[in-house]
Structures are given as C-alpha cells and as structure tokens.
Motif scaffolding. Sequence first.
Motif, PDB file in Angstrom:
ATOM      1  N   THR A  88       0.732  -1.265   0.089  1.00  0.00           N
ATOM      2  CA  THR A  88      -0.046  -0.181  -0.013  1.00  0.00           C
ATOM      3  C   THR A  88       0.981   1.206   0.051  1.00  0.00           C
ATOM      4  OG1 THR A  88      -1.757  -1.123   0.951  1.00  0.00           O
ATOM      5  CG2 THR A  88      -1.817   1.269   1.261  1.00  0.00           C
ATOM      6  N   LYS A  89       1.851   1.182   0.821  1.00  0.00           N
ATOM      7  CA  LYS A  89       2.810   2.405   0.801  1.00  0.00           C
ATOM      8  C   LYS A  89       3.528   2.482  -0.463  1.00  0.00           C
ATOM      9  CE  LYS A  89       6.016   4.536   3.928  1.00  0.00           C
ATOM     10  NZ  LYS A  89       6.742   4.534   5.050  1.00  0.00           N
ATOM     11  N   VAL A  90       3.883   1.696  -1.159  1.00  0.00           N
ATOM     12  CA  VAL A  90       4.453   1.766  -2.368  1.00  0.00           C
ATOM     13  C   VAL A  90       3.784   2.279  -3.524  1.00  0.00           C
ATOM     14  CG1 VAL A  90       5.330   0.227  -4.635  1.00  0.00           C
ATOM     15  CG2 VAL A  90       6.296  -0.114  -2.169  1.00  0.00           C
ATOM     16  N   VAL A  91       2.571   1.923  -3.328  1.00  0.00           N
ATOM     17  CA  VAL A  91       1.523   2.349  -4.374  1.00  0.00           C
ATOM     18  C   VAL A  91       1.083   3.642  -4.057  1.00  0.00           C
ATOM     19  CG1 VAL A  91      -1.022   2.243  -5.434  1.00  0.00           C
ATOM     20  CG2 VAL A  91       0.678   0.096  -5.055  1.00  0.00           C
ATOM     21  N   LEU A  92       0.771   4.172  -2.767  1.00  0.00           N
ATOM     22  CA  LEU A  92       0.655   5.471  -2.261  1.00  0.00           C
ATOM     23  C   LEU A  92       1.617   6.587  -2.849  1.00  0.00           C
ATOM     24  CD1 LEU A  92      -0.581   4.906   1.277  1.00  0.00           C
ATOM     25  CD2 LEU A  92      -2.040   6.200  -0.490  1.00  0.00           C
TER      26      LEU A  92
ATOM     27  N   LEU B  41      -8.151  -0.434   0.298  1.00  0.00           N
ATOM     28  CA  LEU B  41      -7.883   0.112  -0.788  1.00  0.00           C
ATOM     29  C   LEU B  41      -7.435   1.544  -0.629  1.00  0.00           C
ATOM     30  CD1 LEU B  41     -11.371  -0.729  -2.410  1.00  0.00           C
ATOM     31  CD2 LEU B  41      -9.318  -1.772  -2.721  1.00  0.00           C
ATOM     32  N   ILE B  42      -7.183   2.198  -1.752  1.00  0.00           N
ATOM     33  CA  ILE B  42      -6.526   3.689  -2.181  1.00  0.00           C
ATOM     34  C   ILE B  42      -7.398   4.325  -2.900  1.00  0.00           C
ATOM     35  CG2 ILE B  42      -4.801   5.180  -2.479  1.00  0.00           C
ATOM     36  CD1 ILE B  42      -2.878   2.775  -2.212  1.00  0.00           C
ATOM     37  N   TYR B  43      -7.930   5.484  -2.705  1.00  0.00           N
ATOM     38  CA  TYR B  43      -8.727   6.486  -3.521  1.00  0.00           C
ATOM     39  C   TYR B  43      -7.814   7.622  -3.451  1.00  0.00           C
ATOM     40  CZ  TYR B  43     -11.112   8.241   0.667  1.00  0.00           C
ATOM     41  OH  TYR B  43     -11.424   8.937   1.788  1.00  0.00           O
ATOM     42  N   GLY B  44      -8.274   8.204  -4.652  1.00  0.00           N
ATOM     43  CA  GLY B  44      -7.647   9.701  -4.843  1.00  0.00           C
ATOM     44  C   GLY B  44      -7.984  10.202  -6.186  1.00  0.00           C
TER      45      GLY B  44
ATOM     46  N   PRO C  35      -4.187  -2.312  -4.375  1.00  0.00           N
ATOM     47  CA  PRO C  35      -2.708  -2.501  -4.477  1.00  0.00           C
ATOM     48  C   PRO C  35      -2.724  -4.248  -4.299  1.00  0.00           C
ATOM     49  CG  PRO C  35      -3.119  -1.006  -2.492  1.00  0.00           C
ATOM     50  CD  PRO C  35      -4.450  -1.605  -3.127  1.00  0.00           C
ATOM     51  N   LEU C  36      -1.963  -4.884  -5.067  1.00  0.00           N
ATOM     52  CA  LEU C  36      -1.720  -6.190  -4.984  1.00  0.00           C
ATOM     53  C   LEU C  36      -0.244  -6.429  -5.576  1.00  0.00           C
ATOM     54  CD1 LEU C  36      -4.461  -8.100  -6.888  1.00  0.00           C
ATOM     55  CD2 LEU C  36      -4.254  -7.827  -4.631  1.00  0.00           C
ATOM     56  N   HIS C  37       0.221  -7.698  -4.983  1.00  0.00           N
ATOM     57  CA  HIS C  37       1.671  -7.830  -5.420  1.00  0.00           C
ATOM     58  C   HIS C  37       1.693  -8.847  -6.504  1.00  0.00           C
ATOM     59  CE1 HIS C  37       5.657 -10.035  -5.671  1.00  0.00           C
ATOM     60  NE2 HIS C  37       5.968  -8.823  -5.033  1.00  0.00           N
ATOM     61  N   LEU C  38       2.623  -8.872  -7.578  1.00  0.00           N
ATOM     62  CA  LEU C  38       2.511  -9.811  -8.794  1.00  0.00           C
ATOM     63  C   LEU C  38       2.332 -11.110  -8.553  1.00  0.00           C
ATOM     64  CD1 LEU C  38       2.661  -9.645 -12.072  1.00  0.00           C
ATOM     65  CD2 LEU C  38       5.109  -9.814 -11.667  1.00  0.00           C
ATOM     66  N   SER C  39       2.863 -11.728  -7.156  1.00  0.00           N
ATOM     67  CA  SER C  39       2.838 -13.092  -7.064  1.00  0.00           C
ATOM     68  C   SER C  39       1.501 -13.606  -6.456  1.00  0.00           C
ATOM     69  CB  SER C  39       4.054 -13.591  -6.045  1.00  0.00           C
ATOM     70  OG  SER C  39       3.752 -12.843  -4.915  1.00  0.00           O
ATOM     71  N   GLU C  40       0.609 -12.669  -5.924  1.00  0.00           N
ATOM     72  CA  GLU C  40      -0.591 -12.724  -5.114  1.00  0.00           C
ATOM     73  C   GLU C  40      -1.646 -13.622  -6.352  1.00  0.00           C
ATOM     74  OE1 GLU C  40      -2.405 -10.485  -2.204  1.00  0.00           O
ATOM     75  OE2 GLU C  40      -0.799  -8.909  -2.908  1.00  0.00           O
TER      76      GLU C  40
ATOM     77  N   ALA D 235      -3.504  -2.133  -8.945  1.00  0.00           N
ATOM     78  CA  ALA D 235      -2.005  -1.634  -8.857  1.00  0.00           C
ATOM     79  C   ALA D 235      -1.158  -2.865  -8.582  1.00  0.00           C
ATOM     80  CB  ALA D 235      -1.860  -0.537  -7.891  1.00  0.00           C
ATOM     81  N   THR D 236      -0.586  -3.541  -9.651  1.00  0.00           N
ATOM     82  CA  THR D 236       0.167  -4.589  -9.516  1.00  0.00           C
ATOM     83  C   THR D 236       1.663  -4.236  -8.995  1.00  0.00           C
ATOM     84  OG1 THR D 236      -1.472  -5.609 -10.931  1.00  0.00           O
ATOM     85  CG2 THR D 236       0.745  -6.938 -10.484  1.00  0.00           C
ATOM     86  N   VAL D 237       1.976  -4.411  -8.014  1.00  0.00           N
ATOM     87  CA  VAL D 237       3.675  -4.063  -7.644  1.00  0.00           C
ATOM     88  C   VAL D 237       4.475  -5.452  -7.784  1.00  0.00           C
ATOM     89  CG1 VAL D 237       5.084  -3.175  -5.890  1.00  0.00           C
ATOM     90  CG2 VAL D 237       2.591  -2.621  -5.928  1.00  0.00           C
ATOM     91  N   GLN D 238       5.520  -5.133  -8.598  1.00  0.00           N
ATOM     92  CA  GLN D 238       6.624  -6.151  -8.788  1.00  0.00           C
ATOM     93  C   GLN D 238       7.794  -5.927  -7.968  1.00  0.00           C
ATOM     94  OE1 GLN D 238       7.682  -6.342 -13.000  1.00  0.00           O
ATOM     95  NE2 GLN D 238       5.685  -5.423 -13.605  1.00  0.00           N
TER      96      GLN D 238
END
Length: 159
Positions: free
Chosen positions: A11-15, A39-42, A80-85, A136-139
């Motif tokens: 979440t912090k990475v995506v924010l 979740l995040i909204y903005g 926010p999700l990680h690619l491996s999830e 938001a897929t984080v690698q």
Amino acid sequence: MASLDHIEALTKVVLNNLEYQHDWTRIHQHTQDTLPRSLIYGLPPKRLYVHPDEQIDIIKAEKELGERIPQEPEVEWVLPLHLSEKWSPAQFAAVFDAIEAIPPGGADLEPTEEDGSEEEWRLWRGSKRGKRILLATVQDDSTVTYYWIFDGLVKPRQN
C-alpha cells in the motif's frame, strides 16, 4: 495469504507511486471490515477512463454545442496487489460488493443541477457510473503496473 506487514508495504509503495510519479492528489487509504484489504482512493491529474456509451453521449453533445467538452478527472479506487498474489474472482467480487461506485470525496466533484446535469453525458459521472477499480500490481523491484477491472461486463471502447 499475504501478511499484514506485506500488505502495508504494498500500500505504501502504491501511495508513493500515485503521489510522486503520477501526480495524484487527495489520496487516502480506505479500510473497512467488509474489505479483504485496504483500498486507496484519490484524484488523478487527468481523466483516466471514459465509458464507451459515455463517449458516444459526449460526441453527440459536442456536435450539438459546436465545442469540445472538457473532461475533468474523477476520484478513483485503487487496489494494491503483489504480482505473485493469486486472487480469485470471489475475492474481487467481495471488494466490489464492499464499495460504492464513487469513492468518498468523489461526489463533491460530480456535476450539479447548476452545471446542467440533465445532459445525458453528465449522468455517467454520477448515477450511471459503474464500479471500477484501478488494479495496482507491484513487482519485486517496486515497479507498479495499472490495469482496470470492472464489476460486470463492459463493452470495448471506441477508438
């Protein structure tokens, strides 16, 4: 299932990515008991999505008015999700069931009667807006890739 610390880190990475790389404003973390995770909204700096039927209504209205209709940004949900999830359709459905189409703070940006909200194209920013989330897929290297996901079927955009 990802640990709570792992989810908070994602979440912090995506924010940070939304704020510092993509110039989003009014960014908030959204947590509630019925959500499988926060979740995040903005507010993005420009409009990110136009529904295909809205696009048709806007083109018709522009022809009638003889001028271009500006498309102001809308408040958007971000998951926010990680690619491996590995998420199941049921997990995504649980997220959609727990949210409203318009995130908190988004209603104050919606057209009002003074704006001429009787025009068909304006309804897509309010009562006709479907539920959508920017995934938001984080690698592993902290690269973030964004994809739209929708609640239900949405016909393809016209290019």
